[in-house]
Design a protein around this motif. Structure first.
Motif, PDB file in Angstrom:
ATOM      1  N   ARG A   7       0.812  -1.217   0.000  1.00 20.72           N
ATOM      2  CA  ARG A   7       0.000   0.000   0.000  1.00 20.72           C
ATOM      3  C   ARG A   7       0.847   1.270   0.000  1.00 20.72           C
ATOM      4  O   ARG A   7       0.307   2.369   0.102  1.00 20.72           O
ATOM      5  CB  ARG A   7      -0.952  -0.010   1.203  1.00 20.72           C
ATOM      6  N   ASP A  27      -7.997   5.652  -7.669  1.00 20.16           N
ATOM      7  CA  ASP A  27      -7.459   4.334  -7.328  1.00 20.16           C
ATOM      8  C   ASP A  27      -7.746   4.011  -5.863  1.00 20.16           C
ATOM      9  O   ASP A  27      -8.127   2.879  -5.517  1.00 20.16           O
ATOM     10  CB  ASP A  27      -5.953   4.328  -7.591  1.00 20.16           C
ATOM     11  N   SER A  31     -10.112   1.040  -4.170  1.00 21.25           N
ATOM     12  CA  SER A  31      -9.538   0.095  -3.208  1.00 21.25           C
ATOM     13  C   SER A  31     -10.230   0.145  -1.853  1.00 21.25           C
ATOM     14  O   SER A  31     -10.071  -0.771  -1.037  1.00 21.25           O
ATOM     15  CB  SER A  31      -8.043   0.381  -3.019  1.00 21.25           C
ATOM     16  N   ASP A 146      -4.622   0.468   5.661  1.00 20.43           N
ATOM     17  CA  ASP A 146      -5.601  -0.619   5.741  1.00 20.43           C
ATOM     18  C   ASP A 146      -6.221  -0.665   7.134  1.00 20.43           C
ATOM     19  O   ASP A 146      -6.358  -1.721   7.761  1.00 20.43           O
ATOM     20  CB  ASP A 146      -4.981  -1.969   5.399  1.00 20.43           C
TER      21      ASP A 146
END
Length: 255
Positions: A7, A27, A31, A146
């Protein structure tokens, strides 16, 4: 806490053209997961044995050249502060509407890198999905780490409330639907909520907060989590404490 290797491409580094920054935001939005994917039960947010919730905010040293950002992260479990850290970083690009994460996101990641704990959820002073390309600050940093994340903004960047939000009672929430200022994937979708965290009992009015999912949280769970973070002020307590800590560090540097 650092972005996982896969990432690193999402890190909001300077030196990009506007077209490159907007392409990266698309993008990031692709995601992001605007649905619940949480390592905890949302009903336990704010409980003494509940998840670790990080509040994130910044203060700016505008008298420096270059301007510097004081990025603060305060981690709580229930009402207990578990950890608080900060980072002082140069601000490398000016403010551009819709591209706030490229100004503030890098310094915020610097602060997350100072943490010894791993938060379960982060609340940001800024937008999540309520953004022209569905990639506000909370989404950008949440996807980069994340990390389940929620945007808590003081003004509405885009999207349309389902009804008037001018005189909401404390605790009321109004859905915000995607509109033609946003990417097509958000059209007529509930992208967040206007949430009235507090209200005066007299004729004075407090404006609502605009809560939206950043990453790995649904719009409904995002506003539920903000409500459970509570506090005696308009802002949820994690971000209020981060705001106060950033100002505390800024004052200490001035002295």
């Amino acid at each position: 806490m650092e972005p996982p290797p896969d990432r690193e491409r999402f890190r909001p580094t300077p030196g990009r053209s506007r077209e490159e920054m907007e392409a990266l935001q698309r993008d990031i939005a692709a995601s992001a997961r605007f649905a619940d994917d949480l390592p905890f039960d949302p009903a336990t947010v704010g409980d003494p044995d509940g998840p670790l919730v990080a509040g994130v905010d910044q203060a700016f040293l505008t008298d420096r050249d270059p301007e510097m950002a004081v990025s603060a992260v305060v981690v709580r479990r229930g009402d207990e502060v578990i950890e608080r850290v900060h980072a002082i970083s140069p601000v490398e690009i000016p403010y551009v509407p819709g591209l706030l994460a490229f100004r503030e996101g890098g310094p915020i990641l610097d602060a997350f890198a100072e943490l010894e704990t791993d938060p379960d959820l982060a609340l940001f002073d800024g937008s999540g999905r309520i953004h022209f390309r569905e990639a506000g600050l909370a989404t950008h940093v949440g996807v980069a780490l994340d990390l389940p994340s929620v945007g808590v903004a003081k003004s509405l960047l885009c999207g349309t409330p389902a009804r008037d939000t001018a005189a909401l009672a404390a605790g009321e929430r109004v859905p915000i639907r995607g509109d033609d200022r946003m990417s097509a994937s958000a059209t007529d979708t509930v992208v967040g909520y206007a949430y009235q965290s507090r209200q005066y009992p007299d004729s004075r009015r407090i404006n609502p907060l605009y809560v939206s999912p950043g990453h790995r949280v649904s719009a409904e769970t995002a506003v539920d989590c903000v409500a459970r973070c509570g506090g005696d002020y308009k802002l949820p307590e994690p971000t209020r404490l981060a705001d106060a800590y950033a100002d505390e560090v800024k004052r200490s540097l001035a002295e």
